[in-house]
Design an enzyme around this catalytic site. Sequence first.
Site, PDB file in Angstrom:
ATOM      1  CB  CYS A 110      -0.589   8.873  -0.183  1.00  0.00           C
ATOM      2  SG  CYS A 110      -1.433   7.826   1.028  1.00  0.00           S
ATOM      3  CB  CYS A 159      -4.255   9.227  -1.355  1.00  0.00           C
ATOM      4  SG  CYS A 159      -4.227  10.155   0.190  1.00  0.00           S
ATOM      5  CG  HIS A 184      -2.771  11.867   3.470  1.00  0.00           C
ATOM      6  ND1 HIS A 184      -2.303  10.650   3.012  1.00  0.00           N
ATOM      7  CD2 HIS A 184      -1.765  12.388   4.227  1.00  0.00           C
ATOM      8  CE1 HIS A 184      -1.076  10.449   3.459  1.00  0.00           C
ATOM      9  NE2 HIS A 184      -0.719  11.494   4.199  1.00  0.00           N
ATOM     10  N   GLY A 192       5.692  -0.036  13.765  1.00  0.00           N
ATOM     11  CA  GLY A 192       5.667  -0.918  12.599  1.00  0.00           C
ATOM     12  C   GLY A 192       4.852  -0.395  11.439  1.00  0.00           C
ATOM     13  CB  THR A 225       5.046  -0.381   6.129  1.00  0.00           C
ATOM     14  OG1 THR A 225       3.767  -0.981   5.895  1.00  0.00           O
ATOM     15  CG2 THR A 225       5.851  -1.257   7.088  1.00  0.00           C
ATOM     16  CG  HIS A 230      -3.843   7.231   4.026  1.00  0.00           C
ATOM     17  ND1 HIS A 230      -4.208   8.035   2.966  1.00  0.00           N
ATOM     18  CD2 HIS A 230      -4.988   6.982   4.712  1.00  0.00           C
ATOM     19  CE1 HIS A 230      -5.516   8.269   3.009  1.00  0.00           C
ATOM     20  NE2 HIS A 230      -6.016   7.629   4.065  1.00  0.00           N
ATOM     21  CG  HIS A 260      -3.284   1.528   7.597  1.00  0.00           C
ATOM     22  ND1 HIS A 260      -2.222   2.395   7.398  1.00  0.00           N
ATOM     23  CD2 HIS A 260      -2.731   0.357   7.968  1.00  0.00           C
ATOM     24  CE1 HIS A 260      -1.088   1.752   7.595  1.00  0.00           C
ATOM     25  NE2 HIS A 260      -1.360   0.520   7.961  1.00  0.00           N
ATOM     26  CG  HIS A 304      -3.766  -3.835  10.032  1.00  0.00           C
ATOM     27  ND1 HIS A 304      -3.154  -4.463   8.965  1.00  0.00           N
ATOM     28  CD2 HIS A 304      -2.988  -2.751  10.314  1.00  0.00           C
ATOM     29  CE1 HIS A 304      -2.065  -3.798   8.627  1.00  0.00           C
ATOM     30  NE2 HIS A 304      -1.932  -2.749   9.431  1.00  0.00           N
TER      31      HIS A 304
HETATM   32  P1  AMP Z   1       1.227  -1.184   8.212  1.00  0.00           P
HETATM   33  O1  AMP Z   1       2.449  -2.044   8.339  1.00  0.00           O
HETATM   34  O2  AMP Z   1       0.395  -1.165   9.460  1.00  0.00           O
HETATM   35  O3  AMP Z   1       1.553   0.200   7.705  1.00  0.00           O
HETATM   36  O4  AMP Z   1       0.297  -1.910   7.155  1.00  0.00           O
HETATM   37  C1  AMP Z   1       0.328  -1.663   5.799  1.00  0.00           C
HETATM   38  C2  AMP Z   1      -0.485  -2.753   5.171  1.00  0.00           C
HETATM   39  O5  AMP Z   1      -0.839  -2.351   3.867  1.00  0.00           O
HETATM   40  C3  AMP Z   1       0.239  -4.102   5.035  1.00  0.00           C
HETATM   41  O6  AMP Z   1      -0.496  -5.109   5.726  1.00  0.00           O
HETATM   42  C4  AMP Z   1       0.272  -4.347   3.532  1.00  0.00           C
HETATM   43  O7  AMP Z   1       0.097  -5.699   3.201  1.00  0.00           O
HETATM   44  C5  AMP Z   1      -0.879  -3.485   3.057  1.00  0.00           C
HETATM   45  N1  AMP Z   1      -0.818  -3.009   1.683  1.00  0.00           N
HETATM   46  C6  AMP Z   1       0.220  -2.366   1.089  1.00  0.00           C
HETATM   47  N2  AMP Z   1      -0.089  -2.053  -0.182  1.00  0.00           N
HETATM   48  C7  AMP Z   1      -1.361  -2.489  -0.385  1.00  0.00           C
HETATM   49  C8  AMP Z   1      -2.261  -2.461  -1.496  1.00  0.00           C
HETATM   50  N3  AMP Z   1      -1.917  -1.897  -2.670  1.00  0.00           N
HETATM   51  N4  AMP Z   1      -3.480  -3.028  -1.363  1.00  0.00           N
HETATM   52  C9  AMP Z   1      -3.839  -3.590  -0.194  1.00  0.00           C
HETATM   53  N5  AMP Z   1      -3.049  -3.646   0.906  1.00  0.00           N
HETATM   54  C10 AMP Z   1      -1.819  -3.116   0.795  1.00  0.00           C
END
Ligand code: AMP
Length: 113
Positions: free
Chosen positions: A3, A6, A45, A92, A94, A97, A99, A101
């Site tokens: 992950c 993680c 996680h 949406g 991706t 884990h 999170h 925004h």
């Molecule tokens: P979501 O589409 O809500 O799952 O958001 C995933 C977010 O993680 C996206 O905005 C990506 O730009 C961000 N993201 C993916 N990998 C990383 C990383 N290594 N460091 C910082 N942000 C990341």
Amino acid sequence: MDCIFCKIANKEIPSTIVYEDEDIIAFNDVNPEAPVHILVIPKKHIASLEAAQPEDAQLLGKILLTIQHIAREQGIAADGYRVVNNCGELGGQTVHHMHFHLLGGREMLWPAG
Ligand code: AMP
């Protein structure tokens, strides 16, 4: 577990950390959609908001108050900001884990796409 968030929480891969305590870590999104775009995650996680359990209630509340704290620290609280949780495929999400925004520093549009 493979992950990426993680690994960020464990400092196995680099990120720009803006906040950390024993339960939560927050770091800049690598692909920012606004002047301030921070991801706030539990260190534990939890795959998505849908996967959260009743015993996570205190953690979820702490995450929201931590977002408030970070928004104030980042200087975006007075003008306003947006908090987004993408949950599941149609939501949406991706990275699997949970999170949140934190977006700010520009006017946000609504409805979301
Ligand atoms: P979501 O589409 O809500 O799952 O958001 C995933 C977010 O993680 C996206 O905005 C990506 O730009 C961000 N993201 C993916 N990998 C990383 C990383 N290594 N460091 C910082 N942000 C990341």
